[in-house]
Scaffold this active site. Structure first.
Site, short mmCIF file in Angstrom:
data_model
loop_
_atom_site.label_atom_id
_atom_site.label_comp_id
_atom_site.label_asym_id
_atom_site.label_seq_id
_atom_site.Cartn_x
_atom_site.Cartn_y
_atom_site.Cartn_z
N ARG A 60 0.82 -1.22 0.00
CA ARG A 60 0.00 0.00 0.00
C ARG A 60 0.85 1.27 0.00
NH1 ARG A 60 -4.92 -1.96 3.90
NH2 ARG A 60 -6.20 -2.72 2.18
N GLY B 84 -8.66 -8.48 -0.52
CA GLY B 84 -7.41 -8.75 0.19
C GLY B 84 -6.91 -10.17 0.00
N LYS C 278 -18.36 -16.43 1.94
CA LYS C 278 -19.80 -16.24 2.17
C LYS C 278 -20.53 -15.57 1.00
CE LYS C 278 -19.00 -14.16 6.10
NZ LYS C 278 -19.35 -13.20 7.10
N GLY D 15 -12.97 -3.78 0.04
CA GLY D 15 -14.37 -3.38 0.20
C GLY D 15 -14.75 -2.26 -0.75
P1 ADP Z 1 -11.36 -11.39 -0.67
O1 ADP Z 1 -10.60 -10.96 0.56
O2 ADP Z 1 -10.46 -11.61 -1.84
O3 ADP Z 1 -12.53 -10.50 -0.96
P2 ADP Z 1 -12.99 -13.23 0.81
O4 ADP Z 1 -12.57 -12.57 2.08
O5 ADP Z 1 -14.37 -13.04 0.36
O6 ADP Z 1 -11.98 -12.85 -0.36
O7 ADP Z 1 -12.80 -14.81 0.95
C1 ADP Z 1 -11.58 -15.38 1.33
C2 ADP Z 1 -11.77 -16.49 2.32
O8 ADP Z 1 -12.67 -17.48 1.84
C3 ADP Z 1 -10.47 -17.21 2.57
O9 ADP Z 1 -10.11 -17.06 3.93
C4 ADP Z 1 -10.76 -18.67 2.23
O10 ADP Z 1 -10.14 -19.59 3.11
C5 ADP Z 1 -12.26 -18.74 2.35
N1 ADP Z 1 -12.82 -19.84 1.56
C6 ADP Z 1 -12.69 -20.05 0.24
N2 ADP Z 1 -13.28 -21.21 -0.13
C7 ADP Z 1 -13.80 -21.75 0.99
C8 ADP Z 1 -14.53 -22.95 1.27
N3 ADP Z 1 -14.82 -23.82 0.30
N4 ADP Z 1 -14.92 -23.17 2.54
C9 ADP Z 1 -14.61 -22.29 3.51
N5 ADP Z 1 -13.92 -21.15 3.32
C10 ADP Z 1 -13.52 -20.87 2.08
MG MG Z 2 -11.06 -11.19 2.67
#
Ligand code: ADP
Ligand code: MG
Length: 392
Positions: free
Chosen positions: A37, A350, A198, A373
């Site tokens: 960053r 992230g 989620k 976000g």
């Molecule tokens: P980003 O930070 O890129 O927006 P998210 O925070 O939405 O991504 O999602 C990342 C998290 O989702 C990771 O910690 C990963 O372990 C979890 N994850 C991905 N696939 C699964 C799964 N099948 N079951 C549980 N957790 C998962």
């Molecule tokens: Mg995340």
């Protein structure tokens, strides 16, 4: 998109207050653990220095919740920034008050001052006008380069713009331009790859992107909910039962619009007894006691092929629990496909960026957004308060 840019302002010799996003991860000793960053905002800082501005930087770090937290001071950030720029960075222990004002008065053209963590003051997050005014009183011009906090209406991201001429820094400008272009006129085929844990986190962006893309490839924990909505057995996998109905309706809506939604055809699963080796199963049939933790190899191949055929791709959310090696393959394959030349690839989030870093691909995609976000809210079509104040 009529963003006021920093180059349109006369800043020669002026005192310029710059909101940057130095909210970096720290290690156990309170040292900067990742300077991505800081590096992202160097072009803006260098430009201002070259213009002979008196540069006053401000940022938050962590969540001190309106109190001074010694560990969240910006001293090590100042040290790292100084190293990166090869210049002295002056630093004060508050972001307002007489010490800050005195330090600003002492600044010569091209010198840089870093103010203390903004969130040591509760007024920052409350966007309190008196506090915004005090910040503004330090300078003659306000630049916002903190895209990562642009979805928050805080004193330093929105309030100060009421008291000073305001414009976007180079990073902010680039983020808005790149993300804006995929909303306004992306090259087709345009696809979105969405994963993460989620569904509830991604409803807004799903609803927005379905009106823009040709296809959506789903993975991660989120895909489980869609698979279950279509009648699959998911065993003990993470499923968001509250959103099964949303998933069903979303799939119908996408079909009506002619948007292709791809779900995993196979999954990498692990049993709750961690003695058993991981197993690849067809998506429909995760046995009870087992959890789906990554898209399977056939799905990863299929997604890679589809990504390579696209002209534009947006990715948010890992395809599996990539933090563990045995469930990282799907995310790796997606990251590699997005890194192929000839494709405009934009990555936000992230954890998605962490996947790119893990495989040394952060420099291979077209744009890795610094706003997790903020990038999602932007793509949802929402107005970001920190951007709204920079419009002409
Ligand atoms: P980003 O930070 O890129 O927006 P998210 O925070 O939405 O991504 O999602 C990342 C998290 O989702 C990771 O910690 C990963 O372990 C979890 N994850 C991905 N696939 C699964 C799964 N099948 N079951 C549980 N957790 C998962
Ligand atoms: Mg995340």
């Amino acid at each position: 998109m009529d963003l006021k840019t920093m180059r349109s302002l006369d800043i020669k010799g002026k005192k310029v207050l710059v909101r940057v996003d130095f909210n970096v991860p720290l290690d156990d000793d309170g040292r900067v653990a990742d300077d991505t960053r800081i590096k992202a905002t160097l072009p803006t800082i260098k430009y201002l220095v070259d213009q002979g501005a008196r540069v006053i930087l401000m940022s938050h770090l962590g969540r001190p919740k309106g109190k001074v937290v010694e560990k969240l001071r910006l001293d090590d950030v100042a040290r790292r920034l100084g190293e990166l720029l090869g210049r002295e960075i002056k630093k004060v222990d508050d972001c307002i008050g007489s010490e800050a004002a005195k330090a600003v008065e002492g600044l010569k053209q091209g010198e840089i001052l870093l103010l203390e963590n903004l969130r040591f003051h509760p007024e920052e997050e409350k966007n309190e006008s008196g506090f915004a005014k005090e910040l503004a009183s330090l300078a003659e011009v306000y630049i916002n380069d903190a895209f990562g906090t642009a979805h928050r209406a805080h004193a330093s991201t929105a309030g100060v713009a009421n008291y000073l001429p305001a414009a976007a820094g180079l990073l902010m400008e680039k983020e808005i331009k790149v993300l804006g272009s995929i909303l306004s006129d992306p090259d087709h085929p345009f696809l979105a790859v969405l994963g993460g844990a989620k569904v509830s986190d991604k409803i807004g962006v799903l609803n927005s992107l379905v009106g823009k893309v040709d296809a959506i490839l789903l993975g991660g924990g989120m895909a489980n909910t869609f698979l279950k909505a279509k009648g699959s057995e998911l065993g003990d996998s993470l499923v968001d039962d509250d959103n099964l109905d949303f998933a069903r309706k979303f799939l119908d809506m996408a079909a009506e619009r002619g948007v292709r939604v791809e779900l995993p055809v196979d999954l990498v699963t692990a049993s709750s007894g961690d003695q058993d080796p991981v197993q690849v199963v067809d998506s429909g049939s995760v046995p009870s006691g087992w959890r789906a933790l990554d898209i399977g190899p056939r799905t990863a191949d299929l997604y890679s092929q589809l990504i390579k055929k696209a002209k534009t791709a947006f990715w948010n959310g890992p395809m599996g629990v990539f933090e563990e090696e045995q469930f990282a393959h799907g995310s790796e394959m997606v990251a590699r496909a997005l890194s192929e030349p000839g494709l405009t690839s934009i990555v936000g989030g992230g954890d998605s960026l962490a996947v790119l870093e893990k495989y040394g691909l952060a420099g291979q995609v077209t744009h890795a957004s610094t706003g997790g976000g903020a990038s999602l809210e932007f793509l949802e079509g929402r107005e970001l308060p920190g951007v709204a104040v920079l419009m002409k």
